[in-house]
Write an enzyme that holds these catalytic residues in place. Structure first.
Site, PDB file in Angstrom:
ATOM      1  NE  ARG A   1      -3.550   0.547   2.507  1.00 61.98           N
ATOM      2  CZ  ARG A   1      -3.300   1.354   3.536  1.00 61.98           C
ATOM      3  NH1 ARG A   1      -2.511   0.968   4.513  1.00 61.98           N
ATOM      4  NH2 ARG A   1      -3.834   2.556   3.585  1.00 61.98           N
TER       5      ARG A   1
ATOM      6  NE  ARG B   1       1.660   7.322   8.041  1.00 57.26           N
ATOM      7  CZ  ARG B   1       2.207   7.624   6.873  1.00 57.26           C
ATOM      8  NH1 ARG B   1       2.434   8.883   6.569  1.00 57.26           N
ATOM      9  NH2 ARG B   1       2.515   6.678   6.008  1.00 57.26           N
TER      10      ARG B   1
ATOM     11  CE1 TYR C   1      25.715  10.202   4.562  1.00 58.16           C
ATOM     12  CE2 TYR C   1      26.209   8.388   3.080  1.00 58.16           C
ATOM     13  CZ  TYR C   1      26.629   9.356   3.975  1.00 58.16           C
ATOM     14  OH  TYR C   1      27.958   9.468   4.271  1.00 58.16           O
TER      15      TYR C   1
ATOM     16  NE  ARG D   1      33.557  19.352   6.145  1.00 57.33           N
ATOM     17  CZ  ARG D   1      33.273  18.397   5.250  1.00 57.33           C
ATOM     18  NH1 ARG D   1      33.292  18.662   3.977  1.00 57.33           N
ATOM     19  NH2 ARG D   1      32.966  17.168   5.645  1.00 57.33           N
TER      20      ARG D   1
ATOM     21  CE  LYS E   1      27.525  10.433   7.433  1.00 60.41           C
ATOM     22  NZ  LYS E   1      28.725   9.715   7.038  1.00 60.41           N
TER      23      LYS E   1
ATOM     24  CD  GLU F   1      28.827  13.003   8.899  1.00 58.66           C
ATOM     25  OE1 GLU F   1      28.843  13.199   7.677  1.00 58.66           O
ATOM     26  OE2 GLU F   1      29.406  12.040   9.451  1.00 58.66           O
ATOM     27  CG  ASP F   2      29.098  17.006   7.200  1.00 57.63           C
ATOM     28  OD1 ASP F   2      30.127  16.481   6.745  1.00 57.63           O
ATOM     29  OD2 ASP F   2      27.989  16.873   6.655  1.00 57.63           O
TER      30      ASP F   2
ATOM     31  CG  ASP G   1      31.749   8.912   8.378  1.00 53.32           C
ATOM     32  OD1 ASP G   1      32.364   7.828   8.293  1.00 53.32           O
ATOM     33  OD2 ASP G   1      30.961   9.311   7.513  1.00 53.32           O
ATOM     34  CG  ASP G   2      32.967  14.631   7.872  1.00 55.41           C
ATOM     35  OD1 ASP G   2      32.220  14.311   6.946  1.00 55.41           O
ATOM     36  OD2 ASP G   2      32.577  15.164   8.925  1.00 55.41           O
TER      37      ASP G   2
ATOM     38  CB  ALA H   1      45.033  20.256   1.699  1.00 60.13           C
TER      39      ALA H   1
ATOM     40  CB  ALA I   1      37.453  14.809   3.289  1.00 57.18           C
TER      41      ALA I   1
ATOM     42  CG  ASN J   1      29.473  13.020  -1.300  1.00 57.97           C
ATOM     43  OD1 ASN J   1      29.119  12.530  -2.352  1.00 57.97           O
ATOM     44  ND2 ASN J   1      30.027  12.311  -0.336  1.00 57.97           N
TER      45      ASN J   1
ATOM     46  CG  ASN K   1      27.672   5.899   0.363  1.00 61.21           C
ATOM     47  OD1 ASN K   1      27.823   6.332   1.488  1.00 61.21           O
ATOM     48  ND2 ASN K   1      26.543   6.045  -0.313  1.00 61.21           N
TER      49      ASN K   1
END
Length: 623
Positions: free
Chosen positions: A88, A122, A143, A196, A214, A285-286, A308-309, A345, A348, A464, A509
């Site tokens: 559905r 929901r 993501y 960032r 994430k 992150e970022d 993670d970066d 530089a 990342a 990205n 990724n």
């Protein structure tokens, strides 16, 4: 050896028995990844249940549950299976994709995000069931690249609060306000300061969207229980003048804190989080490059955290670089012979450089001479050109990769040489883009790559979101040649090269690694996340593809296999934690018992502790 295997097997059987025995499980903690099938005690009934996405099943409530929870008459009489519910929803999604758009200029991907987000609001179980079943289609929606668009528009898209917000206004209150979150236990936190976001710049409080996205992947890929994840935004202001003047902006309309004031806010936040949840894993992150490395070094040996970066991007890139060596028909041990030009530089780029250098050095003997030899394989180009020892005010984190003047003069290069000049002279095996500058790999740069000394040059356009990719796969294959290896950070379609040949676009990724790093750390009980654990994760990913696949140019697996990939990576992380004597065990399985597990049993242990989106039986109990 056989005794060890028997002991391990009996332990696995014991774990299975515990997980299938409600009498045992009710005595354990409320929300745990391995307890998806046990009855859940709830303290609400009637409409309150239907309005709670954690417990709402919609039309899937059985008649006995409807009676038990005072739901009879509040739902249509037909009890539907989860398969019927998904059918559905998918029919509605396809129909509403167009209708949900805010006019013809609204991207279709953002419309899909809206529809999925409404389902998330929901019915959380159904949301993750749909996401896991369609991970290849919907990972780019929850993501990158769509999440970047979501963050840019988050103030307008905000409907229901998700996660927690700590701000500069909360200084002195964080240790108490952390108890406003209802979950007694949290396994995974993703935190950002919005400075960032995906190369889109400072988006302030709107960066919460990346933390939510994430964690959706931690649930879908690693089976972390959604009731034990927490997205967090630390709002310390913004440098984005547009947001500072926007009357609808939801964050602090103040200039971003800096220096000691900024660090004191992050310090207080970390202390508050680990005071309430001492075993939680925190992924940064970022955060802008200026702070990413400093905060990582400040906290990584004190708390269970990683960035993670810096580390996740590095691990995925290193796995791709090792895969590119395999695609040349060579052994991964030949990696230290690769000449690599790196464009970018920032956090990342430098994270990848450090990880790749450590990988090369380990293969060369892991001594000072090995590290020096590995350094000489990289040429780093930033906005000012080639970085050398002549660079004024050089970033301390980039200094180890600055080329010696006498070296580059022999190569016909100089301080500040352009990217195309560096590629022409070095003739690299790999051109690696982490610049966040869309189109940086121009026609001239790609034409220079034709001169590569490699039998199969690799081009990695890793920035990205999609608009920031250094080039497209079509450009790379058409200009450099059909035999290249191509990888990108955002998803692109494969390229038809004609005559039945396909130019594979490999998406490097981060979701290949960070879910497995998180799950492996959780299962090992390691108090820190070591370089060795991250290295083990990267090597596991590099080895995941078969020889036949890599020779065809496929260096990363299909996203559709993400749960199996995560399970393998998690097992590799646990093994490395045991090797380094960092493991303390998890949920009654101590380090000595983990040590007895063979590879198959480690994988089974990981799978047993991965949450699956199945409706539990709900039992009401009055508080």
């Amino acid at each position: 050896m056989s005794n060890q295997i028997r002991a391990s097997s009996s332990l696995i059987r014991r774990l299975k028995q515990q997980m299938s025995n409600p009498a045992v499980l009710i005595q354990t903690r409320s929300f745990t990844p391995s307890e998806g099938q046990r009855p859940v005690i709830v303290h609400k009934r009637s409409l309150d249940i239907l309005h709670d996405p954690w417990f709402n099943k919609g039309t899937a409530f059985s008649m006995t549950e409807r009676d038990r929870l005072d739901l009879r008459g509040l739902l249509p009489p037909n009890v539907m299976s989860t398969d019927q519910q998904i059918e559905r929803f998918m029919v509605d999604l396809k129909r509403l994709e167009v209708q949900a758009r805010d006019g013809p200029t609204d991207p279709n991907a953002l419309a899909k995000w809206r529809i999925l987000n409404r389902l998330h609001d929901r019915n959380e179980t159904m949301y993750y069931k749909v996401l896991i079943a369609n991970i290849e289609e919907y990972a780019p929606i929850v993501y990158t690249p769509t999440v970047g668009l979501v963050c840019q528009n988050y103030s307008g898209l905000f409907r229901r609060p998700r996660g927690m917000y700590f701000s500069a206004e909360d200084r002195g209150e964080m240790k108490s306000m952390v108890y406003n979150w209802p979950a007694e236990q949290v396994d995974m936190i993703v935190v950002t300061d919005g400075s960032r976001i995906l190369g889109l710049g400072d988006l302030g409080v709107q960066g919460i969207g990346i933390a939510v996205g994430k964690l959706d992947l931690y649930v879908a890929a690693a089976g972390i229980n959604p009731q034990r994840v927490l997205p967090i935004m630390i709002d310390v202001g913004t440098t984005n003048e547009k947001l500072l003047k926007d009357s609808l902006y939801l964050g602090l309309q103040e200039h971003r804190l800096d220096g000691d004031e900024y660090v004191s806010v992050i310090d207080e936040f970390m202390e508050a989080i680990f005071t309430r949840w001492p075993n939680v894993i925190v992924q940064f992150e970022d955060f802008q490059s200026k702070w990413a490395f400093k905060l990582l070094q400040r906290y990584r040996y004190k708390y269970r955290m990683f960035n993670d970066d810096v580390q996740g991007t590095a691990g995925v890139a290193v796995a791709g670089l090792l895969g590119a060596v395999r695609a040349q028909g060579r052994s991964m041990i030949d990696f230290p012979k690769q000449k690599i030009v790196v464009a970018g530089a920032g956090s990342a780029g430098l994270g990848v450089l450090n990880a790749a250098r450590k990988t090369m050095a380990r293969m060369l003997g892991n001594n000072e001479s090995a590290f020096d030899s590995a350094r000489s394989q990289f040429w780093v180009v930033d906005a000012k050109g080639l970085i050398t020892e002549d660079r004024e005010n050089i970033d301390p984190d980039a200094k180890p990769f600055a080329r010696k003047v006498n070296e580059i003069s022999r190569q016909g290069l100089w301080e500040g040489a352009s990217l195309v000049e560096v590629v022409q002279q070095v003739k690299p095996d790999v051109l690696l883009g982490l610049s966040a500058v869309g189109g940086l790999f121009s026609k001239e740069v790609l034409e220079a790559m034709r001169g590569s000394t490699s039998t199969r040059p690799a081009i990695f356009a890793m920035s990205n979101p999609t608009n920031n990719a250094e080039c497209t796969p079509e450009e790379a294959f058409s200009i450099v040649g059909d035999n290249i290896i191509f990888a990108s950070g955002s998803p692109f379609k494969d390229v038809d090269l004609g005559n039945g040949h396909i130019g594979h676009c490999n998406q490097g990724n981060n979701m290949y690694l960070f879910p497995g790093v998180g799950l492996g750390t959780l299962l090992s009980g390691s108090r820190i996340i070591s370089d060795g654990m991250l290295q083990a994760a990267a090597e596991c990913l590099a080895e995941y593809m078969t020889e036949e696949e890599v020779l065809k140019g496929k260096i990363y697996p299909s996203i559709s296999s993400i749960r199996n990939i995560t399970k393998e990576v998690a097992a590799a992380v646990v093994k490395e934690a045991l090797e380094e004597d960092l493991a303390e065990g998890y949920r009654g399985v101590d380090a000595r018992e983990l040590q007895r597990f063979n590879q198959e049993e480690l994988l089974e242990f990981a799978e047993l502790n991965m949450w699956d989106p199945e409706y539990p039986t709900l039992v009401y109990r009055n508080e």
